[in-house]
Design a protein around this motif. Structure first.
Motif, PDB file in Angstrom:
ATOM      1  N   ASP A 208      -3.532  -2.466  -5.955  1.00  0.00           N
ATOM      2  CA  ASP A 208      -3.662  -1.543  -4.833  1.00  0.00           C
ATOM      3  C   ASP A 208      -5.085  -0.998  -4.751  1.00  0.00           C
ATOM      4  O   ASP A 208      -5.752  -1.098  -3.716  1.00  0.00           O
ATOM      5  CB  ASP A 208      -2.654  -0.404  -4.982  1.00  0.00           C
TER       6      ASP A 208
ATOM      7  N   LYS B 297      -7.774  -3.819  -3.954  1.00  0.00           N
ATOM      8  CA  LYS B 297      -7.398  -4.762  -2.884  1.00  0.00           C
ATOM      9  C   LYS B 297      -8.612  -5.429  -2.225  1.00  0.00           C
ATOM     10  O   LYS B 297      -8.682  -6.661  -2.141  1.00  0.00           O
ATOM     11  CB  LYS B 297      -6.563  -4.053  -1.827  1.00  0.00           C
TER      12      LYS B 297
ATOM     13  N   SER C 267       1.087  -6.797  -0.665  1.00  0.00           N
ATOM     14  CA  SER C 267       1.674  -5.515  -1.058  1.00  0.00           C
ATOM     15  C   SER C 267       2.833  -5.699  -2.031  1.00  0.00           C
ATOM     16  O   SER C 267       3.020  -4.875  -2.942  1.00  0.00           O
ATOM     17  CB  SER C 267       2.155  -4.758   0.180  1.00  0.00           C
TER      18      SER C 267
END
Length: 215
Positions: A102, A105, A172
């Protein structure tokens, strides 16, 4: 490989165009027992090295270094050390990242687009796609490319040691799976496996390896 990816995208209703696809050619290599981490090292070797790596030799090397007992690899740091030993610095630069998919990214996307391969632990569902089992189904995958659809959704292209088929996974979903590796499967006795101090949360959670060929 493009046809295989295109078929998977059709199933997922994802538009796949070559102008928004970045990937290497990476050949499958099936695991034997709990050797999923070793299998993806073999995939890298089969695809990028002049001499192939074998599961048997990797198992012996990792056992000699006390990284594993049966082929399991519950430590990203140990995976890095093993890769450096069998690949050599002349072939690849390896970076151990610890902030997670995350946070990283943009970095990961840019690195893949410029030729990087990623080794990532995650929870594997019944179909080998990422899931959230708190680490009970911890598994290793090799990310060899990505594609962006018309809505700028990012999908990662993956291989793992239980199937010859290519995975097309939402960024994700792999990110969340990598971040949820907290608990060891209670069926995995400490006497049967090498488990790092602090468990897999310390060894695997929010961690991955970034590999780039040395030119």
């Amino acid at each position: 490989m493009y046809e295989d990816i295109s078929r998977k995208c059709d199933i997922l209703n994802v538009v796949c165009t070559k102008s928004k696809l970045w990937m290497h050619t990476v050949y499958p290599h099936l695991q034997d027992g709990p050797t999923c981490g070793l299998a993806i090292i073999c995939m890298w070797g089969d695809s990028f090295m002049e001499h192939s790596l074998t599961l048997e030799n990797l198992l012996k090397t990792s056992q000699a270094n006390c990284f594993t007992k049966q082929g399991e690899m519950f430590s990203v740091a140990n995976m890095k050390a093993l890769c450096e030993q069998v690949m050599g610095s002349d072939h690849v630069k390896i970076e151990h990242r610890t902030k997670g998919f995350d946070v990283d990214k943009n970095f990961i996307i840019n690195e893949i687009k410029t030729g990087a391969i990623v080794f990532v632990p995650y929870d594997s569902d019944y179909n080998h796609d990422p899931c959230l089992k708190k680490g009970l189904k911890a598994h290793w995958a090799l990310i060899f490319g990505l594609l962006e659809d018309d809505h700028d959704e990012v999908y990662l292209l993956a291989r793992q040691g239980k199937s010859n088929h290519i995975g097309v996974w939402k960024y994700s979903e792999l990110s969340e799976s990598n971040a949820n590796l907290k608990q060891i499967d209670p069926k995995r006795c400490n006497n049967d496996y090498v488990i790092p101090a602090g468990g897999i949360e310390v060894g695997l959670c929010n961690q991955y390896l970034l590999l780039k060929q040395v030119k």
